[in-house]
Design a protein around this motif. Structure first.
Motif, PDB file in Angstrom:
ATOM      1  N   LEU A  53      37.566-112.830 -89.379  1.00 53.45           N
ATOM      2  CA  LEU A  53      38.261-112.181 -88.287  1.00 53.45           C
ATOM      3  C   LEU A  53      39.619-111.982 -88.978  1.00 53.45           C
ATOM      4  N   GLY A  54      40.082-110.501 -88.778  1.00 51.33           N
ATOM      5  CA  GLY A  54      41.482-110.464 -88.870  1.00 51.33           C
ATOM      6  C   GLY A  54      41.710-109.935 -90.229  1.00 51.33           C
ATOM      7  N   ILE A  55      40.853-109.909 -91.145  1.00 44.18           N
ATOM      8  CA  ILE A  55      40.979-109.127 -92.421  1.00 44.18           C
ATOM      9  C   ILE A  55      41.229-107.639 -92.185  1.00 44.18           C
ATOM     10  N   ASP A  56      42.363-107.144 -92.770  1.00 37.67           N
ATOM     11  CA  ASP A  56      42.880-105.940 -92.828  1.00 37.67           C
ATOM     12  C   ASP A  56      43.466-105.323 -94.024  1.00 37.67           C
ATOM     13  N   ASP A  57      43.991-104.273 -94.330  1.00 35.81           N
ATOM     14  CA  ASP A  57      44.715-103.655 -95.507  1.00 35.81           C
ATOM     15  C   ASP A  57      45.820-104.750 -95.644  1.00 35.81           C
ATOM     16  N   SER A  58      46.021-104.864 -96.804  1.00 36.50           N
ATOM     17  CA  SER A  58      47.136-106.104 -97.259  1.00 36.50           C
ATOM     18  C   SER A  58      48.537-105.566 -96.729  1.00 36.50           C
ATOM     19  N   LYS A  59      48.822-104.226 -96.709  1.00 34.95           N
ATOM     20  CA  LYS A  59      50.161-103.686 -96.088  1.00 34.95           C
ATOM     21  C   LYS A  59      50.193-103.851 -94.797  1.00 34.95           C
ATOM     22  N   LYS A  60      49.301-103.970 -93.916  1.00 35.84           N
ATOM     23  CA  LYS A  60      49.296-104.153 -92.424  1.00 35.84           C
ATOM     24  C   LYS A  60      49.512-105.460 -92.046  1.00 35.84           C
ATOM     25  N   ILE A  61      49.495-106.568 -92.774  1.00 32.18           N
ATOM     26  CA  ILE A  61      49.470-107.965 -92.423  1.00 32.18           C
ATOM     27  C   ILE A  61      50.835-108.625 -93.010  1.00 32.18           C
ATOM     28  N   SER A  62      51.358-109.589 -92.338  1.00 30.63           N
ATOM     29  CA  SER A  62      52.504-110.266 -93.029  1.00 30.63           C
ATOM     30  C   SER A  62      52.075-111.158 -94.156  1.00 30.63           C
ATOM     31  N   GLU A  63      53.350-111.332 -94.999  1.00 31.84           N
ATOM     32  CA  GLU A  63      53.000-112.089 -96.329  1.00 31.84           C
ATOM     33  C   GLU A  63      52.438-113.375 -95.886  1.00 31.84           C
ATOM     34  N   LYS A  64      53.054-114.134 -94.840  1.00 30.71           N
ATOM     35  CA  LYS A  64      52.349-115.589 -94.517  1.00 30.71           C
ATOM     36  C   LYS A  64      50.908-115.240 -93.933  1.00 30.71           C
ATOM     37  N   ARG A  65      50.509-114.255 -93.609  1.00 26.96           N
ATOM     38  CA  ARG A  65      49.163-114.237 -92.941  1.00 26.96           C
ATOM     39  C   ARG A  65      48.239-113.783 -94.531  1.00 26.96           C
ATOM     40  N   ARG A  66      48.939-113.033 -95.424  1.00 20.70           N
ATOM     41  CA  ARG A  66      47.978-112.631 -96.586  1.00 20.70           C
ATOM     42  C   ARG A  66      47.875-113.880 -97.075  1.00 20.70           C
ATOM     43  N   GLU A  67      48.856-114.568 -97.483  1.00 18.15           N
ATOM     44  CA  GLU A  67      48.513-116.098 -98.189  1.00 18.15           C
ATOM     45  C   GLU A  67      47.470-116.844 -97.603  1.00 18.15           C
ATOM     46  N   ALA A  68      47.540-117.086 -96.128  1.00 17.29           N
ATOM     47  CA  ALA A  68      46.506-117.900 -95.598  1.00 17.29           C
ATOM     48  C   ALA A  68      45.104-117.111 -96.027  1.00 17.29           C
ATOM     49  N   PHE A  69      44.986-115.762 -95.608  1.00 15.60           N
ATOM     50  CA  PHE A  69      43.558-115.158 -95.753  1.00 15.60           C
ATOM     51  C   PHE A  69      43.177-115.232 -97.221  1.00 15.60           C
ATOM     52  N   TYR A  70      44.097-115.340 -98.308  1.00 16.62           N
ATOM     53  CA  TYR A  70      43.952-115.609 -99.833  1.00 16.62           C
ATOM     54  C   TYR A  70      42.866-116.616 -99.929  1.00 16.62           C
ATOM     55  N   ASP A  71      43.583-117.636 -99.289  1.00 16.13           N
ATOM     56  CA  ASP A  71      42.658-118.928 -99.388  1.00 16.13           C
ATOM     57  C   ASP A  71      41.165-119.061 -98.775  1.00 16.13           C
ATOM     58  N   ILE A  72      41.065-118.311 -97.741  1.00 18.40           N
ATOM     59  CA  ILE A  72      40.144-118.461 -97.020  1.00 18.40           C
ATOM     60  C   ILE A  72      39.062-117.317 -97.670  1.00 18.40           C
ATOM     61  N   ILE A  73      39.548-116.195 -98.268  1.00 17.47           N
ATOM     62  CA  ILE A  73      38.628-115.207 -98.860  1.00 17.47           C
ATOM     63  C   ILE A  73      37.971-115.867-100.091  1.00 17.47           C
ATOM     64  N   LEU A  74      38.700-116.605-100.858  1.00 17.25           N
ATOM     65  CA  LEU A  74      38.280-117.362-102.047  1.00 17.25           C
ATOM     66  C   LEU A  74      37.375-118.265-101.690  1.00 17.25           C
ATOM     67  N   GLU A  75      37.478-118.923-100.525  1.00 15.27           N
ATOM     68  CA  GLU A  75      36.653-120.190-100.139  1.00 15.27           C
ATOM     69  C   GLU A  75      35.180-119.418 -99.590  1.00 15.27           C
ATOM     70  N   LYS A  76      35.281-118.374 -99.202  1.00 17.39           N
ATOM     71  CA  LYS A  76      34.122-117.649 -98.584  1.00 17.39           C
ATOM     72  C   LYS A  76      33.564-116.694 -99.271  1.00 17.39           C
ATOM     73  N   ALA A  77      33.856-116.267-100.229  1.00 18.77           N
ATOM     74  CA  ALA A  77      33.508-115.102-100.979  1.00 18.77           C
ATOM     75  C   ALA A  77      32.253-115.459-101.848  1.00 18.77           C
ATOM     76  N   VAL A  78      31.396-114.578-101.952  1.00 19.62           N
ATOM     77  CA  VAL A  78      30.167-114.869-102.851  1.00 19.62           C
ATOM     78  C   VAL A  78      30.456-114.643-104.338  1.00 19.62           C
ATOM     79  N   ASP A  79      31.601-114.004-104.581  1.00 18.80           N
ATOM     80  CA  ASP A  79      32.249-113.911-106.044  1.00 18.80           C
ATOM     81  C   ASP A  79      33.542-113.324-105.907  1.00 18.80           C
ATOM     82  N   CYS A  80      34.506-113.516-106.692  1.00 18.93           N
ATOM     83  CA  CYS A  80      35.648-112.846-106.669  1.00 18.93           C
ATOM     84  C   CYS A  80      36.316-112.719-108.066  1.00 18.93           C
TER      85      CYS A  80
END
Length: 211
Positions: A58-85
């Motif tokens: 939830l909350g994933i969006d264009d990186s330009k539309k979210i704050s640096e703090k939220r991008r950093e948090a999402f980065y870790d979640i994406i890497l954790e949950k992605a099938v591949d990156c």
């Protein structure tokens, strides 16, 4: 469900329209985006991600539309949950040699090549690539497609971290603040301290001619 979560659920539904036909067939989808096409310094970074349709964020969006703090948090979640990156970095010297469009395309293609799984389809943020896998380039894809948005966050955070390291190495240039973009402060630093080996000289031709 709170109002914010309800809006995020609606956003998630709209941003997964492109992927859902593939997911419903049990097929994987990749999204590719880049960060750093416009700055005067530093690399261009592309990320290619394959997200798990059974564990959407939830909350994933264009990186330009979210704050640096939220991008950093999402980065870790994406890497954790992605099938591949996969991430690929093209430095400023290559950008000067082959131009930024070709450098960005190279980053897209190399990031795709770095995947361990093969997706059934790829969505790119307005970039044509050389691949045998069916793909669709979409203008403003990072604001329309969930997997591209996730890739935009990974690419942006990766590049921002690189620029913060450059800020430590070259403190007078304020790279942590402007990330290499052509701000007044950045141009002032170049006038005061000179061009660095991380600057894109082809981006500074007019500046050099007029200075």
């Amino acid at each position: 469900m709170g109002k914010r979560e309800e809006l995020w659920q609606q956003k998630l539904q709209s941003m997964t329209v492109y992927e859902r036909p593939y997911w419903e067939r049990g097929e994987l989808v990749a999204g590719i985006d880049e960060a750093g096409r416009g700055p005067l310094a530093g690399p261009v970074v592309a990320a290619c991600v394959v997200m798990d349709p059974r564990d959407l964020i939830l909350g994933i969006d264009d990186s330009k539309k979210i704050s640096e703090k939220r991008r950093e948090a999402f980065y870790d979640i994406i890497l954790e949950k992605a099938v591949d990156c996969s991430v690929y970095i093209v430095d400023n010297k290559v950008i000067d040699e082959i131009n930024i469009l070709n450098a960005a395309r190279q980053a897209f293609e190399k990031a795709l090549a770095g995947l361990k799984v093969q997706p059934a389809h790829i969505y790119t943020d307005a970039m044509d690539i050389d691949t045998d896998i069916p793909y669709t380039p979409l203008i403003k894809g990072d604001a329309k497609v969930y997997t591209i948005a996730a890739a935009s966050i990974v690419a942006k955070v990766t590049r921002d971290r690189i620029m913060r390291e450059y800020d430590k190495k070259y403190p007078g240039y304020l790279f942590a603040k402007h990330k290499g973009y052509g701000t007044k402060e950045h141009y002032a630093a170049i006038r005061s301290y000179g061009i660095l080996d991380i600057h894109r000289r082809t981006f500074l031709r007019k500046f050099l001619q007029n200075d």
